[in-house]
Design a protein around this motif. Structure first.
Motif: not given
Length: 539
Positions: A307-314
């Motif tokens: 959430e802090e980096a506003e990134r998501i790994e899928v």
């Protein structure tokens, strides 16, 4: 041409004719005439005079008056338009500063040049009135859809007739390679209305995500009534789009309502957008769940959110990778726009390799620093330990759950970890002092010797230097440049310092230096204390 009784009514008739033709208020045309006649009178009597003209709205009679204002003696500059108090006494009774003396003067004889000038003033005023009317009409319509007629095409830009004027559909706001001929009907989204020197400029769009949202609002009554809400829209104009919807009525399926009977509703939108394929997705407050929906039709195995980096790994199965990414990255790009997150897609095999590499890296760390064999180090990693600090300062009970670890072994492990960390801190502190770090920074609460060394290597050597840092300079962050998120590396980012922690430390440093009053940091607390004191006093 003199303003005589013969042509007095013609002024009103002309004003009404022009107003009807331009669809503006007749009084605006009369005011323009008054101004033009006053300008002509000034050219006859003198430009420094304050001459005003009033046209009677019933009879058309034009009255020319000269106005002089009473001013202080030392402020008298324009003798033609101003009077001192002494001078005004011959015209007014007990004059005071600010009074005006108005006297009627003979009407002017309008020569050819004066008449032409008056005509120009009237035309200019009428044009300004038209522009104001057009701007007032369209400024509140920004964000809506308009049906209009194509007038012409210039350098790829389509000029559209919107009734009261023209609007422009720029080439980059058209879908694909759309082309239009004069008199074609066109439906566009009013993206922006600006008041400019050459008149109001109305900019249209057919590629804006809002255009699709407005089309759905027209086709789906539940959206118009507020039962269903469009939460997000992402488009690759003319090719594909994703739209996220939510229903506030449990009995109504938001996706089904937008699709319509046999797809009639969504097909109407698709036809307007030149066959653009639309994925309708149920919106969900849970970001990972929403992302899984957004990546449809691909199947997702695992989601990891930062959430802090506003990134998501899928993580997706190997056979689903190309489907998740989409042609030229279209599917993942639209999903990223829809969720507002940067998305990294990897296969199960790639994720397994990465996890294995992390496992081996941590195993080697414990083997080298704690002098352990490979098996024992792997046990620590398997139990979730990732760094030496966790081993050194964790509750001993958490070490005792590891097979083969008793109290003496746990104590020995923690002693080795603390000794190693102490040595590392001593070396870091020595290096920092060699770089010129002051004690004010070394002794600052919240900074470890390793952090102090990192700051010193970045040129931050005093508490004053530290207090001038921004929170993102310490903790890192993300900046949007040309629509893309760019990573900003922080000096203390490798120590897992969050933005909030960095901000707190910087503000604490500023308070210690006297730059900030600590009472100013919590105004709400002060107000609560004051209210409590008042209540106690009343009691």
């Amino acid at each position: 041409m003199a303003i005589t009784s013969a042509n007095q009514l013609e002024l009103l008739q002309t004003a009404e004719a022009v107003a009807r033709e331009k669809m503006i208020d007749p009084s605006l045309v009369v005011e323009a005439m008054e101004e033009s006649l006053a300008r002509a009178a000034k050219s006859r009597y003198g430009a420094e005079m304050d001459i005003r003209v009033a046209i009677d709205r019933r009879t058309g009679r034009a009255t020319f008056t000269r106005v002089r204002t009473v001013v202080e003696d030392e402020e008298l500059e324009n003798y033609q338009a101003e009077l001192t108090v002494e001078q005004a006494k011959q015209y007014l009774t007990d004059p005071v500063i600010g009074d005006t003396f108005v006297e009627e003067i003979p009407p002017v004889e309008l020569g050819r040049i004066a008449a032409q000038s008056a005509k120009q003033v009237i035309l200019q005023k009428v044009r300004e009135a038209e522009r104001d009317k057009q701007y007032e009409e369209f400024k509140d319509r920004a964000g809506t859809i308009i049906n209009a007629q194509v007038k012409r095409e210039e350098y790829g830009n389509v000029i559209v007739d919107v009734g009261a004027g023209e609007a422009v559909l720029r080439r980059n706001e058209k879908i694909g390679r759309e082309s239009y001929r004069p008199n074609d009907r066109i439906r566009c989204y009013i993206k922006d209305v600006r008041r400019e020197q050459r008149g109001p400029q109305i900019f249209l769009s057919r590629t804006a995500p809002e255009f699709m949202a407005e089309l759905f609002k027209m086709e789906v009554p539940e959206i118009y009534e507020g039962i269903i809400e469009i939460k997000a829209v992402a488009r690759d104009p003319g090719s594909r789009a994703k739209i996220a919807v939510i229903s506030y009525d449990n009995s109504i399926d938001p996706v089904g309502a937008c699709v319509g009977m046999r797809g009639s509703r969504v097909q109407a939108v698709v036809n307007e957008l030149q066959g653009e394929k639309i994925d309708i997705i149920p919106w969900n407050e849970d970001v990972p769940t929403f992302l899984v929906n957004a990546l449809q039709p691909a199947e997702v195995t695992k989601v990891v959110l930062d959430e802090e980096a506003e990134r998501i790994e899928v993580v997706v199965p190997e056979e689903q990778l190309s489907l998740a990414i989409g042609r030229r990255g279209q599917n993942v790009r639209l999903a990223s726009q829809l969720t507002g997150l940067d998305i990294d897609i990897m296969t199960e095999e790639e994720e397994s390799k990465r996890r294995q590499a992390e496992f081996e890296e941590r195993t080697k760390l414990f083997m080298d620093t704690l002098d352990l064999d490979e098996f024992f180090a792997q046990l620590l990693v398997s139990e979730g330990f990732t760094n030496l600090e966790e081993v050194a300062y964790v509750e001993q009970d958490e070490l005792l759950v590891i097979d083969g670890v008793d109290e003496s072994t746990a104590a020995e492990l923690q002693a080795r970890a603390r000794d190693y960390l102490d040595e590392q801190n001593r070396v870091a502190l020595e290096k920092a002092r060699e770089l010129g770090v002051e004690d004010s920074l070394v002794n600052f609460e919240g900074l470890s010797p390793q952090m102090v060394l990192a700051l010193a290597e970045d040129g931050v050597k005093t508490l004053e230097d530290f207090a001038t840092c921004a929170d993102w300079e310490l903790a890192g962050g993300w900046t949007t440049v040309d629509g893309e998120r760019v990573k900003d590396d922080g000096v203390l980012e490798k120590f897992d310092v969050s933005l909030e922690e960095a901000q707190d430390m910087v503000m604490t440093a500023r308070v210690l230096l006297g730059w900030v009053d600590p009472d100013d940091l919590n105004p709400e607390v002060e107000e609560e204390d004051a209210e409590a004191s008042e209540e106690e006093a009343e009691a």
